[in-house]
Design an enzyme around this catalytic site. Structure first.
Site, short mmCIF file in Angstrom:
data_model
loop_
_atom_site.label_atom_id
_atom_site.label_comp_id
_atom_site.label_asym_id
_atom_site.label_seq_id
_atom_site.Cartn_x
_atom_site.Cartn_y
_atom_site.Cartn_z
N SER A 108 40.34 41.94 13.85
CA SER A 108 40.38 40.43 14.55
C SER A 108 38.89 39.74 14.93
O SER A 108 39.05 38.51 15.04
CB SER A 108 41.17 40.47 15.75
N LYS A 113 38.00 39.52 22.49
CA LYS A 113 38.23 38.46 21.93
C LYS A 113 37.25 37.15 22.34
O LYS A 113 36.64 37.37 23.23
CB LYS A 113 39.53 37.49 21.97
#
Length: 188
Positions: free
Chosen positions: A60, A103
């Site tokens: 990711s 993230k």
């Protein structure tokens, strides 16, 4: 073995047992055990409240971090209210509380963000106002990331730290830079 020999052996062991300083042995091993427990507690407290080195896994955050094999330094001496757009943040996954994820923070409380700039999970014209006490995260590799586009704004209480540097492999070690660029500069 004769009874007299058994008795002599028992007497010999008994006298050795009596001569052993059991208080000293117990104290010595007890202090060593206590030192191990103290060290384990200190390491735990440091990792929970100051920072630690973590190994990353998952696609990711490509290309910022590789899918596996890299180690990063996390700073936990942060206040979620001092984070900036573009910071790499670790937080407890809202979908699986046993997992920590990393993230990029792209929206702060009060910001209006595009739900999915890629248009893959929502029309790129859909926007959301981030509520007080929440932030918006997205992975650098949006196509392979599960983030705020799926679970919405994330409570700031789930934030655990900020990634500050890549430490392994040494050939790519260095500080993480904030690569956030404004489309519309914030008005002050």
């Amino acid at each position: 073995m004769s009874m007299s020999r058994l008795a002599a052996l028992a007497e010999s062991l008994s006298s050795k047992f009596k001569r052993t300083d059991w208080d000293g042995v117990t104290k010595k091993w007890g202090l060593r055990g206590l030192a191990v427990v103290n060290a384990a507690c200190a390491i735990h407290l440091f990792a929970e409240h100051v920072g630690w080195i973590h190994v990353v896994a998952g696609p990711s955050m490509l290309p910022t971090m590789s899918a596996s094999g890299e180690a990063v330094l996390e700073n936990r001496l942060i206040s979620p209210s001092n984070l900036k757009r573009g910071d790499l943040v670790t937080y407890v996954s809202p979908l699986d509380p046993t997992r920590m994820v990393c993230k990029r923070l792209i929206g702060l409380p009060g910001d209006v963000v595009c739900v999915d700039p890629t248009g893959a999970t929502a029309p790129s014209t859909e926007h959301v106002v981030i509520p007080k006490g929440h932030v918006w995260f997205i992975g650098d590799n949006a196509e392979m990331s599960r983030d705020s586009r799926q679970y919405g704004p994330v409570s700031m209480s789930l934030i655990r730290g900020k990634l500050v540097a890549k430490v392994w492999p040494l050939s790519s070690a260095g500080w993480f830079r904030n690569n956030f660029h404004y489309i519309d500069p914030p008005s002050h």
